[in-house]
Design a protein around this motif. Structure first.
Motif: not given
Length: 153
Positions: A34-58
């Motif tokens: 959860p993150l602080p929201g304003q008035d009628l909104e809800v805020r969230m922090a979505v954590r993502l794991r990125l995985q690179n299956p290639n032999d060059t960096p992205i």
């Protein structure tokens, strides 16, 4: 002249071998805080794991997310983060998303209409910016088991 065209054709074929297609980036949601929201909104922090299956960096410069639940938009967010996912590596990034009160109301009405449903489908669409002409797009699909989710809370 024929030799010139033959040489040009060989160069074109050789250059095409350099541009082999890259495997898509794998993206998984690993947490929502959860993150602080304003008035009628809800805020969230979505954590993502990125995985690179290639032999060059992205390299990435900017992230955009949108979440659809039960075929209705629920949340969206953007971030101007930049970084790099190493070759055959992974990285964690956090994207703030907003959920409006109207989105929650639409979801509640949708659940009320499908009162016998035991699961709800979701789709997470996203984009990793990779410069002015490129983007790595990703999608995660699944379903939320309402029986298990309701029992956990």
């Amino acid at each position: 002249m024929r030799a010139l065209w033959l040489m040009l054709g060989c160069c074109c074929l050789a250059s095409c071998a350099l541009f082999r297609p890259a495997d898509p980036v794998t993206v998984d949601v690993v947490g929502i805080d959860p993150l602080p929201g304003q008035d009628l909104e809800v805020r969230m922090a979505v954590r993502l794991r990125l995985q690179n299956p290639n032999d060059t960096p992205i390299d990435y410069d900017g992230v955009a997310l949108s979440l659809t639940v039960n075929d209705r938009p629920l949340a969206a967010g953007v971030s101007d983060q930049h970084g790099q996912v190493a070759r055959y590596g992974e990285a964690l990034i956090t994207v703030p998303v907003s959920v409006s009160a109207f989105s929650v109301l639409r979801q509640a009405m949708g659940l009320a209409q499908s009162s016998g449903a035991t699961s709800v489908p979701y789709v997470l669409h996203g984009k990793l910016g990779r410069g002015p002409w490129a983007a790595a797009r990703f999608e995660e699909r699944g379903s939320l088991d309402l029986n298990t989710w309701g029992a956990a809370y």
